[in-house]
Design a protein around this motif. Structure first.
Motif, mmCIF file in Angstrom:
data_model
loop_
_atom_site.group_PDB
_atom_site.id
_atom_site.type_symbol
_atom_site.label_atom_id
_atom_site.label_comp_id
_atom_site.label_asym_id
_atom_site.label_seq_id
_atom_site.Cartn_x
_atom_site.Cartn_y
_atom_site.Cartn_z
ATOM 1 N N VAL A 1 -8.328 15.917 -13.307
ATOM 2 C CA VAL A 1 -8.367 15.746 -11.853
ATOM 3 C C VAL A 1 -7.955 14.320 -11.520
ATOM 4 C CG1 VAL A 1 -9.756 15.952 -9.754
ATOM 5 C CG2 VAL A 1 -10.310 17.378 -11.759
ATOM 6 N N TYR A 2 -6.932 14.192 -10.697
ATOM 7 C CA TYR A 2 -6.438 12.885 -10.279
ATOM 8 C C TYR A 2 -6.653 12.719 -8.769
ATOM 9 C CZ TYR A 2 -4.261 12.162 -14.802
ATOM 10 O OH TYR A 2 -4.064 11.980 -16.133
ATOM 11 N N GLY A 3 -7.023 11.517 -8.383
ATOM 12 C CA GLY A 3 -7.222 11.224 -6.969
ATOM 13 C C GLY A 3 -7.193 9.734 -6.738
ATOM 14 N N ARG A 4 -7.431 9.358 -5.513
ATOM 15 C CA ARG A 4 -7.391 7.936 -5.166
ATOM 16 C C ARG A 4 -8.731 7.258 -5.456
ATOM 17 N NH1 ARG A 4 -4.891 10.311 -0.500
ATOM 18 N NH2 ARG A 4 -2.667 9.831 -0.404
ATOM 19 N N MET B 1 0.832 -1.199 0.000
ATOM 20 C CA MET B 1 0.000 0.000 0.000
ATOM 21 C C MET B 1 0.870 1.255 0.000
ATOM 22 S SD MET B 1 -2.969 -1.130 2.680
ATOM 23 C CE MET B 1 -3.701 0.497 2.739
ATOM 24 N N ALA B 2 1.963 1.213 0.738
ATOM 25 C CA ALA B 2 2.841 2.379 0.832
ATOM 26 C C ALA B 2 3.632 2.596 -0.446
ATOM 27 C CB ALA B 2 3.805 2.215 2.009
ATOM 28 N N ALA B 3 3.768 1.520 -1.265
ATOM 29 C CA ALA B 3 4.590 1.603 -2.462
ATOM 30 C C ALA B 3 3.926 2.370 -3.589
ATOM 31 C CB ALA B 3 4.948 0.205 -2.931
ATOM 32 N N THR B 4 2.616 2.540 -3.525
ATOM 33 C CA THR B 4 1.907 3.306 -4.543
ATOM 34 C C THR B 4 0.938 4.270 -3.877
ATOM 35 O OG1 THR B 4 0.180 1.626 -4.733
ATOM 36 C CG2 THR B 4 2.042 1.439 -6.248
ATOM 37 N N SER B 5 0.700 5.380 -4.546
ATOM 38 C CA SER B 5 -0.245 6.355 -4.002
ATOM 39 C C SER B 5 -1.676 6.028 -4.384
ATOM 40 C CB SER B 5 0.106 7.755 -4.522
ATOM 41 O OG SER B 5 -0.151 7.834 -5.911
ATOM 42 N N GLY B 6 -1.864 5.235 -5.452
ATOM 43 C CA GLY B 6 -3.205 4.898 -5.900
ATOM 44 C C GLY B 6 -3.893 5.985 -6.692
ATOM 45 N N TYR B 7 -3.150 7.008 -7.138
ATOM 46 C CA TYR B 7 -3.758 8.117 -7.874
ATOM 47 C C TYR B 7 -4.063 7.705 -9.312
ATOM 48 C CZ TYR B 7 -3.430 11.823 -4.403
ATOM 49 O OH TYR B 7 -3.624 12.608 -3.296
ATOM 50 N N HIS B 8 -5.245 8.113 -9.785
ATOM 51 C CA HIS B 8 -5.667 7.834 -11.149
ATOM 52 C C HIS B 8 -6.611 8.944 -11.607
ATOM 53 C CE1 HIS B 8 -8.726 6.088 -8.492
ATOM 54 N NE2 HIS B 8 -9.589 6.321 -9.468
ATOM 55 N N LEU B 9 -6.890 9.001 -12.902
ATOM 56 C CA LEU B 9 -7.747 10.051 -13.447
ATOM 57 C C LEU B 9 -9.178 9.875 -12.958
ATOM 58 C CD1 LEU B 9 -7.986 12.493 -15.379
ATOM 59 C CD2 LEU B 9 -8.548 10.856 -17.200
ATOM 60 N N LEU B 10 -9.725 10.942 -12.363
ATOM 61 C CA LEU B 10 -11.100 10.929 -11.872
ATOM 62 C C LEU B 10 -12.044 11.673 -12.808
ATOM 63 C CD1 LEU B 10 -10.548 11.760 -8.070
ATOM 64 C CD2 LEU B 10 -10.827 9.498 -9.107
ATOM 65 N N LYS C 1 -8.115 19.190 1.004
ATOM 66 C CA LYS C 1 -9.291 18.588 1.617
ATOM 67 C C LYS C 1 -9.554 17.198 1.051
ATOM 68 C CE LYS C 1 -14.247 19.166 2.449
ATOM 69 N NZ LYS C 1 -15.445 20.028 2.282
ATOM 70 N N THR C 2 -9.546 17.065 -0.262
ATOM 71 C CA THR C 2 -9.839 15.776 -0.901
ATOM 72 C C THR C 2 -8.574 15.018 -1.281
ATOM 73 O OG1 THR C 2 -9.876 16.752 -3.112
ATOM 74 C CG2 THR C 2 -11.958 16.725 -1.890
ATOM 75 N N HIS C 3 -7.421 15.683 -1.227
ATOM 76 C CA HIS C 3 -6.121 15.152 -1.663
ATOM 77 C C HIS C 3 -6.043 15.012 -3.185
ATOM 78 C CE1 HIS C 3 -5.694 14.320 2.593
ATOM 79 N NE2 HIS C 3 -6.732 13.519 2.542
ATOM 80 N N ASN C 4 -6.998 15.584 -3.914
ATOM 81 C CA ASN C 4 -6.982 15.505 -5.374
ATOM 82 C C ASN C 4 -5.954 16.455 -5.972
ATOM 83 O OD1 ASN C 4 -9.037 13.640 -5.279
ATOM 84 N ND2 ASN C 4 -10.646 15.067 -5.874
ATOM 85 N N LEU C 5 -5.467 16.085 -7.145
ATOM 86 C CA LEU C 5 -4.553 16.925 -7.913
ATOM 87 C C LEU C 5 -5.291 17.500 -9.113
ATOM 88 C CD1 LEU C 5 -1.442 14.547 -8.070
ATOM 89 C CD2 LEU C 5 -1.770 16.465 -6.499
ATOM 90 N N PHE C 6 -5.104 18.788 -9.358
ATOM 91 C CA PHE C 6 -5.651 19.444 -10.540
ATOM 92 C C PHE C 6 -4.486 19.791 -11.469
ATOM 93 C CE2 PHE C 6 -8.949 19.953 -7.440
ATOM 94 C CZ PHE C 6 -10.144 20.001 -8.152
ATOM 95 N N LEU C 7 -4.562 19.339 -12.712
ATOM 96 C CA LEU C 7 -3.578 19.687 -13.732
ATOM 97 C C LEU C 7 -4.323 20.215 -14.947
ATOM 98 C CD1 LEU C 7 -2.581 16.598 -12.488
ATOM 99 C CD2 LEU C 7 -0.504 17.475 -13.549
#
Length: 350
Positions: free
Chosen positions: A347-350, A24-33, A310-316
């Motif tokens: 928008v990327y998030g878990r 679990m620690a090895a990946t952040s789990g972020y993907h396109l939302l 707040k959501t830990h999401n990334l905006f690019l």
């Protein structure tokens, strides 16, 4: 015999549990939302975009889009407002305690002031040509505007909107961060240096090299542990520095065209985005040890980024790009042009 078997079973379960946590620690789990698409900026003849500012408390995202600032809802992506009438805007700084926002307009060499409630322009302050990166320092209650070509910083009182000083930086500034205790740190791209400024006296306190990185642009900070994360384009490296001494503690290779970095204290994750369509994700294992845990594939050109705490999401944001024009003697490696009217947000998030 029975207790020995149970012990072996318990040990095996512990190994499996620890292995699971390690994975679990090895990946952040972020993907396109989500993906939000917008048209061309008002009055613009080319597709241009720059800094992203996320106001996590107000649930707004400010997108620099050439001749306007697009303000969108952080949850739905709905367009809330366009702050228009700009020439070439770059960044947005928020002084929420005074209900004001500040936009750097490099094309006009000024800062545009707007009301955070109504999103209407209320005034302006003179900066200098190529006014680029901008930030609000809550300690000094001042806004710092980084003027690229003049190698200076214009400093504005956030409450009154008046210019209170100009700092000669001795190099071309890029990203800047504030530690909240009276120091503003700035990357100097052409000097491959990082400078520390006293935000009250407006004097440069320290000047540090960022080797083995070079041409530093993106900058983020772990304020609690006094760590700076400076990322450069030539060589393409991320370096970790001690914010008290300037000592380089670690370095990592990254992809080309870095332009943004964000650190999240809650998770210990550091995100570094590049033009090549990559977000390098690192984890702060300890104040003295950063580990790269994965690289998120985004889209070409998605080099600017904002983090929603707040959501830990990334905006690019980025655009569609055409093929590179034929090379010339003056431009042996011409960039691919962004296609007007194809601006969009990822928008990327878990």
């Amino acid at each position: 015999m029975k207790s020995y078997s149970l012990g072996r079973l318990a040990s095996g379960a512990l190994v499996i549990l620890l292995s699971t946590f390690s994975l679990m620690a090895a990946t952040s789990g972020y993907h396109l939302l989500k993906k939000y698409t917008f048209g061309a900026a008002e009055g613009s003849t080319r597709e241009y975009f720059d800094y992203i500012t996320v106001d996590s408390a107000a649930r707004r995202v400010y997108l620099s889009h050439g001749t306007e600032i697009k303000v969108i809802d952080a949850e739905s992506g709905a367009l809330i407002a366009n702050i228009s009438g700009l020439k070439q805007d770059h960044g947005v700084a928020l002084a929420s305690e005074f209900g004001r926002g500040y936009i750097s307009d490099g094309g006009q060499g000024k800062v545009v002031i707007f009301d955070l409630r109504t999103l209407k322009v209320t005034g302006e302050a003179k900066a200098d040509k190529d006014a680029d990166s901008i930030l609000y320092d809550p300690f000094s209650k001042r806004v710092f505007v980084m003027n690229g070509d003049p190698h200076s910083s214009t400093v504005i009182d956030a409450k009154s909107g008046s210019v209170v000083g100009t700092i000669d930086l001795g190099g071309g500034p890029e990203f800047a961060v504030a530690d909240g205790n009276g120091t503003v740190y700035v990357n100097l791209e052409d000097k491959s240096e990082l400078v520390a400024i006293d935000s009250r006296s407006l004097k440069i306190k320290s000047r540090w090299p960022v080797a083995p990185a070079g041409a530093p642009t993106a900058l983020a900070m772990d304020v609690q542990h006094h760590r700076l994360f400076s990322a450069g384009r030539d060589p393409q490296m991320l370096v970790v520095l001690d914010s008290d001494s300037g000592k380089v503690l670690q370095s990592f290779p990254i992809s080309a065209g870095v332009d943004a970095a964000a650190f999240e204290p809650e998770t210990g994750l550091l995100f570094v985005s590049t033009r090549e369509g990559m977000v390098h994700v690192f984890h702060e294992d300890s104040p003295d040890k950063l580990s790269e845990i994965e690289t998120i594939k985004t889209e070409f050109g998605a080099k600017t980024m904002g983090l929603d705490t707040k959501t830990h999401n990334l905006f690019l944001d980025t655009a569609d790009f055409g093929p590179a024009p034929a090379p010339t003697a003056g431009r042996p490696h011409p960039p691919r042009p962004a296609i007007l009217g194809t601006f969009h947000v990822l928008v990327y998030g878990r």
